[in-house]
Design an enzyme around this catalytic site. Structure first.
Site, PDB file in Angstrom:
ATOM      1  N   MET E   1       5.000   3.941  40.859  1.00 34.92           N
ATOM      2  CA  MET E   1       4.307   4.992  40.440  1.00 34.92           C
ATOM      3  C   MET E   1       4.013   6.140  41.726  1.00 34.92           C
ATOM      4  O   MET E   1       3.001   6.619  41.832  1.00 34.92           O
ATOM      5  CB  MET E   1       3.043   4.348  40.158  1.00 34.92           C
ATOM      6  CG  MET E   1       2.785   3.214  39.265  1.00 34.92           C
ATOM      7  SD  MET E   1       3.121   1.763  40.198  1.00 34.92           S
ATOM      8  CE  MET E   1       2.505   2.199  41.857  1.00 34.92           C
ATOM      9  N   PRO E   2       5.275   6.437  42.108  1.00 34.54           N
ATOM     10  CA  PRO E   2       4.894   7.660  42.918  1.00 34.54           C
ATOM     11  C   PRO E   2       4.368   8.940  42.585  1.00 34.54           C
ATOM     12  O   PRO E   2       4.677   9.182  41.331  1.00 34.54           O
ATOM     13  CB  PRO E   2       6.433   8.058  43.663  1.00 34.54           C
ATOM     14  CG  PRO E   2       7.035   6.697  43.396  1.00 34.54           C
ATOM     15  CD  PRO E   2       6.455   6.336  41.926  1.00 34.54           C
ATOM     16  N   ILE E   3       3.573   9.717  43.211  1.00 36.99           N
ATOM     17  CA  ILE E   3       2.979  11.057  42.860  1.00 36.99           C
ATOM     18  C   ILE E   3       3.555  11.981  44.056  1.00 36.99           C
ATOM     19  O   ILE E   3       3.447  11.835  45.136  1.00 36.99           O
ATOM     20  CB  ILE E   3       1.672  11.025  42.855  1.00 36.99           C
ATOM     21  CG1 ILE E   3       0.908   9.997  41.685  1.00 36.99           C
ATOM     22  CG2 ILE E   3       0.996  12.378  42.441  1.00 36.99           C
ATOM     23  CD1 ILE E   3      -0.433   9.756  41.693  1.00 36.99           C
ATOM     24  N   PHE E  48       5.660  10.921  38.959  1.00 36.78           N
ATOM     25  CA  PHE E  48       5.171  12.103  38.684  1.00 36.78           C
ATOM     26  C   PHE E  48       5.280  13.098  39.572  1.00 36.78           C
ATOM     27  O   PHE E  48       5.277  12.679  40.680  1.00 36.78           O
ATOM     28  CB  PHE E  48       3.552  11.949  38.280  1.00 36.78           C
ATOM     29  CG  PHE E  48       2.936  11.184  37.030  1.00 36.78           C
ATOM     30  CD1 PHE E  48       3.850  10.756  36.288  1.00 36.78           C
ATOM     31  CD2 PHE E  48       1.716  11.190  36.682  1.00 36.78           C
ATOM     32  CE1 PHE E  48       3.636   9.871  34.908  1.00 36.78           C
ATOM     33  CE2 PHE E  48       1.334  10.441  35.696  1.00 36.78           C
ATOM     34  CZ  PHE E  48       1.983  10.052  34.779  1.00 36.78           C
TER      35      PHE E  48
END
Lengths: 81, 81, 81, 81, 81, 81
Positions: E1-3, E48
């Site tokens: 889930m990197p941003i 994202f």
């Protein structure tokens, strides 16, 4: 002068690690700086990259702490198969 | 209601320290809050300041982790002189 | 290599303005960069400053959009006097 | 795909704790994800929440580190009563 | 889930443009998402990317608004040659 | 003194709107401020909320600009049914 902030969970890419390694961080820094050079012609020396590792307790997804959410998604998948 | 976020590498200003001191942090908080009062008339009590110290491994510059980049720049300078 | 992010509401400091002026922005950039030089010995050329102006509708305080909150605080003060 | 970033001081809600608990973090994640579902129809699984706990030394308010500021406000209140 | 958050000045890569194009933005999104897949094994669909274009007035470098700073650096270089 | 930053795409919740409405923003501000009061006992007047609307071109998901990604996911779903 781009500034790139990368947030990831504090986890290892293999079972024996519990965080991102220095080599992986260096690869992220190199890759994203070269991307900005290639796409926007930003010189390497004008790009700053900040990597933030976030404890899994502090990361929410699907309304749950991320480890719980992943467990739920995995359980659902197992049921469907 | 300004919000000021200050990101710096986790390093000391003298060789015997490995991080920003509480006194230095207080000086940053005071200075930036007074700046917002002087320039934009923002009352001191409506300004929030957040200081983030980032490990040098997690900070990239010039496509490299920052300590490597500084070493490279210093080596280049030494060659030129 | 400090990075300073300053968030303020998009408002003028005098009634005839509706945003922060270029001169005020330059004063913030100069002031905060010099502060980091003075307190942490960071060279001016290694500091990045980003100013973000946020519409008042998009800024909340006291559980309300900020203009409503200020109105409420002002009304309460007027009553107390 | 909302991203919500919550910054709070690293403190407990009761005297015997020195940080936010995992239960409190889960409640924040649940609450804010449901809020985005209710207000903006964002599906739970498309919302990311990041909680950042900030040391009190690194948080400024009123031109002071936050613990000093709170002490000053409390002292002023005591005088007024 | 990197941003991943990418901040750049609002400028074109050629003289006839005054901002980053949709194609360049798509290339940044693709490149950085693939980088996280390659380096940290993060699935594309869990990353994202947010691109923020910042007006040059709102970006400070070297204690000056960035266009002024670039002009100063260019002038200094011209003198040295 | 919590600071909450909410990033969403600039889109309406109904077909006739192209952005988040002032009422929806107020509901987010109210909801998240009350959540911090309920969970962490943070007084309403000490919470700041910032809402950032991000153009869909500037938001990446699945390695693509978000509208393209949604189209791809919808097409895949249609095929599977």
């Amino acid at each position: 002068m781009p500034i790139v902030n990368i947030q990831v969970t504090r986890e290892g890419t293999t079972p024996d690690r519990d965080s991102v390694t220095a080599e992986e961080k260096a690869a992220l820094i190199k890759g994203v700086s070269e991307l900005l050079l290639n796409v926007l012609k930003k010189p390497l020396e004008s790009t700053f990259v900040i990597i933030e590792e976030v404890d899994t307790d502090n990361w929410g997804w699907g309304g749950l702490p991320v480890l719980e959410y992943r467990g739920k998604v995995a359980a659902k998948k197992a049921t469907e198969e």
